[in-house]
Scaffold this active site. Structure first.
Site, PDB file in Angstrom:
ATOM      1  N   GLU A  95      32.924  50.423  30.117  1.00 26.04           N
ATOM      2  CA  GLU A  95      32.363  49.897  28.880  1.00 26.04           C
ATOM      3  C   GLU A  95      31.200  48.945  29.138  1.00 26.04           C
ATOM      4  OE1 GLU A  95      35.980  50.281  25.762  1.00 26.04           O
ATOM      5  OE2 GLU A  95      36.025  48.450  26.947  1.00 26.04           O
ATOM      6  N   CYS A 108      26.196  43.001  28.407  1.00 24.87           N
ATOM      7  CA  CYS A 108      27.298  42.666  29.316  1.00 24.87           C
ATOM      8  C   CYS A 108      27.644  43.929  30.101  1.00 24.87           C
ATOM      9  CB  CYS A 108      28.481  42.171  28.485  1.00 24.87           C
ATOM     10  SG  CYS A 108      29.890  41.703  29.480  1.00 24.87           S
ATOM     11  N   CYS A 115      39.554  46.634  38.067  1.00 26.42           N
ATOM     12  CA  CYS A 115      39.338  45.409  38.850  1.00 26.42           C
ATOM     13  C   CYS A 115      40.541  45.201  39.762  1.00 26.42           C
ATOM     14  CB  CYS A 115      39.188  44.218  37.904  1.00 26.42           C
ATOM     15  SG  CYS A 115      38.655  42.695  38.717  1.00 26.42           S
ATOM     16  N   CYS A 119      43.766  39.053  37.269  1.00 31.66           N
ATOM     17  CA  CYS A 119      43.891  37.781  36.549  1.00 31.66           C
ATOM     18  C   CYS A 119      44.843  38.021  35.370  1.00 31.66           C
ATOM     19  CB  CYS A 119      42.534  37.310  36.047  1.00 31.66           C
ATOM     20  SG  CYS A 119      41.379  36.979  37.397  1.00 31.66           S
ATOM     21  N   CYS A 122      43.588  38.882  31.604  1.00 32.28           N
ATOM     22  CA  CYS A 122      42.444  39.791  31.422  1.00 32.28           C
ATOM     23  C   CYS A 122      42.899  41.240  31.276  1.00 32.28           C
ATOM     24  CB  CYS A 122      41.503  39.661  32.619  1.00 32.28           C
ATOM     25  SG  CYS A 122      40.100  40.780  32.539  1.00 32.28           S
ATOM     26  N   CYS A 342      35.194  39.126  25.312  1.00 35.18           N
ATOM     27  CA  CYS A 342      35.493  38.798  26.716  1.00 35.18           C
ATOM     28  C   CYS A 342      36.929  39.157  27.041  1.00 35.18           C
ATOM     29  CB  CYS A 342      35.351  37.308  26.982  1.00 35.18           C
ATOM     30  SG  CYS A 342      33.761  36.640  26.593  1.00 35.18           S
TER      31      CYS A 342
HETATM   32  N1  SAH Z   1      35.285  39.231  37.590  1.00 32.65           N
HETATM   33  C1  SAH Z   1      34.209  38.428  37.076  1.00 32.65           C
HETATM   34  C2  SAH Z   1      33.461  39.132  35.986  1.00 32.65           C
HETATM   35  C3  SAH Z   1      34.244  39.322  34.693  1.00 32.65           C
HETATM   36  S1  SAH Z   1      33.551  38.218  33.574  1.00 32.65           S
HETATM   37  C4  SAH Z   1      34.730  37.070  36.666  1.00 32.65           C
HETATM   38  O1  SAH Z   1      35.926  36.865  36.746  1.00 32.65           O
HETATM   39  O2  SAH Z   1      33.950  36.203  36.353  1.00 32.65           O
HETATM   40  C5  SAH Z   1      34.601  38.270  32.224  1.00 32.65           C
HETATM   41  C6  SAH Z   1      34.876  36.864  31.711  1.00 32.65           C
HETATM   42  O3  SAH Z   1      35.797  36.942  30.619  1.00 32.65           O
HETATM   43  C7  SAH Z   1      35.508  36.016  32.766  1.00 32.65           C
HETATM   44  O4  SAH Z   1      35.145  34.673  32.653  1.00 32.65           O
HETATM   45  C8  SAH Z   1      36.951  36.205  32.428  1.00 32.65           C
HETATM   46  O5  SAH Z   1      37.735  35.229  33.017  1.00 32.65           O
HETATM   47  C9  SAH Z   1      36.924  36.145  30.925  1.00 32.65           C
HETATM   48  N2  SAH Z   1      38.112  36.730  30.325  1.00 32.65           N
HETATM   49  C10 SAH Z   1      38.932  37.635  30.876  1.00 32.65           C
HETATM   50  N3  SAH Z   1      39.937  37.937  30.034  1.00 32.65           N
HETATM   51  C11 SAH Z   1      39.743  37.223  28.928  1.00 32.65           C
HETATM   52  C12 SAH Z   1      40.422  37.161  27.659  1.00 32.65           C
HETATM   53  N4  SAH Z   1      41.498  37.901  27.421  1.00 32.65           N
HETATM   54  N5  SAH Z   1      39.921  36.336  26.723  1.00 32.65           N
HETATM   55  C13 SAH Z   1      38.795  35.636  26.974  1.00 32.65           C
HETATM   56  N6  SAH Z   1      38.112  35.667  28.123  1.00 32.65           N
HETATM   57  C14 SAH Z   1      38.573  36.458  29.088  1.00 32.65           C
END
Ligand code: SAH
Length: 367
Positions: A95, A108, A115, A119, A122, A342
């Site tokens: 996406e 984005c 991944c 985390c 996420c 995000c």
């Molecule tokens: N792997 C990289 C790139 C992904 S960026 C990183 O971790 O930075 C995507 C962003 O959205 C990151 O800051 C991530 O922590 C955040 N994110 C992930 N899941 C989320 C969620 N459910 N709600 C809000 N932000 C989230």
């Protein structure tokens, strides 16, 4: 007869494109012409490249191709956010999201199919991992979006900024991400300034130093917790590269770069990381790092176990940071009605780690 695979010209950064033409016995300036056709004018066939002779176009068509992923879904949210689901040659889908704002438009971009980092908050992490994206598949996201969006009435492009914040951890796909970002920065391709290209990482410390030395774009770091005990649970990569090492790398990244700051992303999870005490701890942590903080209200997804912090809790947290002099912005939730916010990007991937299966069966340890 077996024919050699054609080179997909999407994936060639400027230096590789020059090498490609020299390898064909052609002049290096052809590279600039073809880069312009593809990335500037959105060409996907050699026929349209009118400043290149017909015989050369024919030779090119024999050894090379311009292969973009197929758009399987093109959705627009009520707030104008647009999301494309793109099918890659191997059937996996990723996406890409366009976020229009006053005076700028941000794309984005995804860097991996799924991944590996897992985390806990996420959606991408929950679906597991398949593979790295090729440079061609990364830059093609920009190409596809630019084509779909067209230009504004002044003939300008709508995408003014790129954030490597889609699916995946960009620093674990270093070479391909660098090649794609070199195209984003190159005047013959997208010509974005390095301040308008941001790479976001969960904190792959050695690669942060390599990034500074190879492609010094803006850096965002997904911090999410003010201490190692909590961050170990939210971002498992922290067990390998703890906060102190990560912040050292951040300081090195911006040292001597004209007042540049690192953006720290902090997802607001109700009752987990959003207390006033944790805000104060964060202030202490960032006191000697040139930083901005981006508070991201948690966006829910089907398998998620967290809840978004209350608005009042987010405001209180922000006020503690601001009163301590930390530049802080609460990120607006954009495109959540089409799951484009995000942490909601999931594409459709074939998980090779079988993590998504374990998650569904409830056997993955949750914080
Ligand atoms: N792997 C990289 C790139 C992904 S960026 C990183 O971790 O930075 C995507 C962003 O959205 C990151 O800051 C991530 O922590 C955040 N994110 C992930 N899941 C989320 C969620 N459910 N709600 C809000 N932000 C989230």
């Amino acid at each position: 007869m077996v024919t050699a695979a054609k080179t997909n010209l999407f994936g060639l950064a400027p230096s590789a494109m020059r090498a490609f033409f020299v390898g064909m016995g052609e002049k290096p300036f052809r590279a600039a012409q073809v880069l312009q056709w593809i990335h500037h004018y959105g060409a996907d066939s050699f026929d349209s490249m009118t400043n290149i002779s017909r015989p050369l176009r024919q030779r090119l068509a024999e050894v090379a191709e311009i292969m973009a992923p197929e758009i399987v879904l093109d959705q627009e949210a009520a707030d104008g956010t647009r999301k494309w689901l793109l099918r890659l040659a191997d059937g996996n889908c990723i996406e890409t999201v366009f976020i229009p704002e006053e005076g700028r438009g941000t794309l984005c971009v995804s860097s991996q199919v799924g991944c590996t980092l897992n985390c806990s908050f996420c959606a991408t992490g929950h679906q597991g991992f398949n593979r790295n994206l090729e440079a061609a598949e990364i830059i093609a996201q920009l190409w596809v979006a630019n084509r779909a969006l067209g230009r504004d009435p002044r003939g300008e492009r709508l995408i003014t900024n790129v954030v490597m914040m889609g699916m995946g951890e960009p620093l674990l796909n270093f070479d391909n991400v660098i090649a794609a970002m070199q195209l984003m920065l190159d005047d013959m391709a997208y010509g974005l300034s390095r301040r308008r290209v941001t790479l976001s990482t969960a904190g792959v410390v050695p690669a942060i130093d390599r990034l500074r030395d190879t492609c010094h774009v803006s850096l965002a770091v997904s911090l999410h917790a003010p201490n190692d005990a909590l961050r170990d649970r939210l971002v498992p990569l922290n067990r390998k590269y703890p906060i102190a090492e990560l912040l050292d790398a951040c300081r090195r990244y911006v040292a001597g770069d004209g007042g540049r700051r690192v953006t720290f992303e902090y997802v607001m999870l109700a009752g987990v990381n959003d207390s006033i005490g944790q805000a104060r701890e964060l202030v202490g942590l960032l006191s000697d790092v040139p930083s901005k903080v981006n508070l991201i209200p948690f966006n829910p997804f089907p398998e998620g176990v967290y809840e978004r912090s209350q608005r009042a809790a987010i405001d209180r947290f922000r006020d503690v940071l601001m009163n301590a002099g930390l530049m802080t912005v609460t990120r607006k939730t954009r495109g959540d009605d089409i799951d484009a916010a995000c942490g909601q990007l999931a594409g459709r991937i074939e998980d090779r780690t079988r993590r998504s299966l374990r998650t569904r069966q409830g056997s993955v340890s949750q914080p």
